[in-house]
Design a protein around this motif. Structure first.
Motif, PDB file in Angstrom:
ATOM      1  N   ASN A  34       0.784  -1.308   0.099  1.00 23.47           N
ATOM      2  CA  ASN A  34       0.191   0.241  -0.047  1.00 23.47           C
ATOM      3  C   ASN A  34       0.633   1.343  -0.022  1.00 23.47           C
ATOM      4  O   ASN A  34       0.361   2.327  -0.084  1.00 23.47           O
ATOM      5  CB  ASN A  34      -0.875  -0.093   1.216  1.00 23.47           C
ATOM      6  CG  ASN A  34      -2.169  -0.834   1.026  1.00 23.47           C
ATOM      7  OD1 ASN A  34      -2.814  -0.853   0.013  1.00 23.47           O
ATOM      8  ND2 ASN A  34      -2.468  -1.805   2.115  1.00 23.47           N
ATOM      9  N   GLY A  35       2.189   1.242  -0.008  1.00 14.75           N
ATOM     10  CA  GLY A  35       2.952   2.545  -0.082  1.00 14.75           C
ATOM     11  C   GLY A  35       4.439   1.943   0.274  1.00 14.75           C
ATOM     12  O   GLY A  35       4.873   0.989   0.725  1.00 14.75           O
ATOM     13  N   SER A  36       5.250   3.153   0.463  1.00 19.65           N
ATOM     14  CA  SER A  36       6.729   2.900   0.823  1.00 19.65           C
ATOM     15  C   SER A  36       6.842   2.438   2.186  1.00 19.65           C
ATOM     16  O   SER A  36       5.776   2.553   3.266  1.00 19.65           O
ATOM     17  CB  SER A  36       7.267   4.037   0.513  1.00 19.65           C
ATOM     18  OG  SER A  36       6.836   5.198   1.571  1.00 19.65           O
ATOM     19  N   PRO A  37       7.883   1.902   2.685  1.00 18.41           N
ATOM     20  CA  PRO A  37       7.976   1.269   3.979  1.00 18.41           C
ATOM     21  C   PRO A  37       7.966   2.624   5.270  1.00 18.41           C
ATOM     22  O   PRO A  37       7.496   2.343   6.255  1.00 18.41           O
ATOM     23  CB  PRO A  37       9.464   0.668   4.298  1.00 18.41           C
ATOM     24  CG  PRO A  37       9.753   0.209   2.875  1.00 18.41           C
ATOM     25  CD  PRO A  37       8.790   1.266   2.179  1.00 18.41           C
ATOM     26  N   GLU A  38       8.262   3.914   4.840  1.00 18.63           N
ATOM     27  CA  GLU A  38       8.023   4.995   5.771  1.00 18.63           C
ATOM     28  C   GLU A  38       6.653   5.414   6.004  1.00 18.63           C
ATOM     29  O   GLU A  38       6.545   6.186   6.715  1.00 18.63           O
ATOM     30  CB  GLU A  38       8.883   6.192   5.267  1.00 18.63           C
ATOM     31  CG  GLU A  38       8.541   6.744   4.026  1.00 18.63           C
ATOM     32  CD  GLU A  38       9.330   6.261   2.975  1.00 18.63           C
ATOM     33  OE1 GLU A  38       9.693   6.907   1.787  1.00 18.63           O
ATOM     34  OE2 GLU A  38      10.003   5.167   2.928  1.00 18.63           O
TER      35      GLU A  38
END
Length: 428
Positions: free
Chosen positions: A170-174
């Motif tokens: 669903n998105g980047s790790p951050e």
């Protein structure tokens, strides 16, 4: 000048987060992995460093760095050495601390591996790790310096990474909470079976609130951690397997308790993959599992109750939720009656105002009689006696809950609220 001084005091007192240092000012986009040994017995405990490791990227939170919403059975605090400012804080529990309540700990000393992930500091830092006993007192602590230029900090995960594939991205790790699902007791020929089991675990987790509604806050990756033998060790049957994490049943001589003490092996397998929370699926039909807050969960993936158990254990390992079932009239060594447990879903009423008192109907009786209406078993909030393994003196929020029985279709409202707050803390 005096008016300015008091104005600044007001601002710092009521808006402390506005003055917290930004992640990029104090940390590299890297992970500092610290491997510790927790050693001792019921009378004396100690902490020692095993190894310092650097990993590429940082998958953890980049805000609210100097706070953590749950106490756990231990805390880690990182301070900037030059200023003494707290730049990162987290909490955890450990199998070692649980073992201290066992009879064996009264006569034997043991050592347990423990591994923690911290953001990699740009400048020299001081890390303090503390263990708490059942009375919430510090029983062991260690402060040590981190020199980010130390040539003996071992880089992992840069050259060789375990094969993996995302089940949910669903998105980047951050921006997301990263969950790694590992295989235990699956051979190379059984990786398709593992992948199907990992998908089933993922589906089970996100069929429950609040994970269902907040699904877009998570990434889930399946990691092909290959075992040399199929199955999991069952010591009571003299059946020992050569597996990826050396997991086994009969932890503390309890048939159903499935754990591993090979914590470094877990993290070595995951090096180079963004991860914060760990689910380990065991290729066995034998019933059992275990979950340790901010460490890992292990569950039997081939048993009929696999799906409810993996969700229950994730309540432990991710959410810091306590077991709400009870089986003895005696107090558990983990939960003395005169101490308020740190877990959000059980109480001894010592500091009930910190728990779910604000969610109670005004006319509720304490203790509350168990609900018999099937529609209210999981939703009618009260103060029901019997939780944290003790039938007396410890209380739970509802008659039934996912943290009490496998048949429960949901978490209770108190557990849902706590999990929801934690998800938002990590991601917002």
């Amino acid at each position: 000048m005096k008016h300015l001084f008091f104005s600044l005091l007001f601002v710092f007192a009521f808006f402390p987060k506005a003055y917290c240092q930004k992640f990029d000012e104090v940390f590299e986009n890297m992970t500092l992995r610290i491997d510790y040994f927790f050693t001792g017995n019921s009378k004396q405990q100690s902490i020692s460093i095993d190894e310092l490791i650097s990993l590429p990227g940082w998958a953890g939170r980049r805000h609210a760095l100097n706070e953590f919403p749950l106490e756990g059975n231990g805390q880690i605090t990182m301070k900037d050495k030059a200023s003494g400012t707290v730049i990162y804080r987290t909490a955890f529990s450990s199998l070692f601390q649980e073992w201290l309540g066992e009879k064996e700990a009264q006569t034997v000393s043991r050592g347990f591996e423990n591994t923690f992930l911290l953001p990699y500091p740009k400048h020299p830092a001081l890390v303090t790790i503390e263990l708490k006993n059942a009375h919430r007192e510090t029983c062991a602590s260690l402060t040590h310096e981190i020199n980010p230029e130390d040539i003996l900090i071992h880089p992992y995960g840069h050259k060789q990474v375990t094969p993996h594939q995302y089940l949910l991205k669903n998105g980047s790790p951050e921006k997301c909470i990263d969950i790694a699902i590992m295989a235990e007791g699956y051979t190379r020929e059984e990786m398709d079976l593992f992948l199907n089991d990992a998908k089933a675990a993922c589906d089970a987790l996100f069929s429950h609130e609040p994970f269902k509604t907040l699904k877009n806050h998570f990434n889930v990756v399946a990691v092909n951690t290959v075992s040399q033998e199929s199955g999991v060790s069952v010591p009571r049957n003299n059946d020992w397997k050569n597996t990826a994490t050396r997991a086994h049943f009969d932890t503390f001589y309890s048939d159903r308790y499935l754990t591993t003490r090979n914590i470094k092996a877990i993290h070595n397998w995951l090096a180079g993959i963004p991860y914060e929370h760990i689910i380990i699926l065991a290729n066995t039909e034998t019933y059992g599992g275990g979950g340790i807050f901010n460490a890992y969960l292990l569950t039997a993936a081939r048993h009929d109750m696999f799906k409810p158990v993996v969700v229950h254990e994730f309540g432990h390992s991710f959410g810091g939720l306590a077991d709400e079932y009870a089986y003895t009239e005696e107090p558990s060594p983990l939960y003395p009656y005169n101490i308020e447990p740190w877990e959000p879903n059980i109480t001894t009423l010592v500091h009930f105002e910190k728990k779910w008192k604000d969610m109670l109907p005004h006319d509720i009786t304490i203790p509350t009689q168990p609900e018999t209406d099937a529609d209210k078993l999981y939703t009618k909030i009260g103060v029901y006696e019997g939780a944290g393994y003790s039938l007396k003196g410890i209380y739970r929020p509802t008659t039934e809950c996912r943290m009490k029985i496998n048949e429960a279709p949901r978490f209770c409202p108190v557990c849902i609220r706590s999990l929801e707050k934690l998800i938002h803390f990590y991601t917002e």
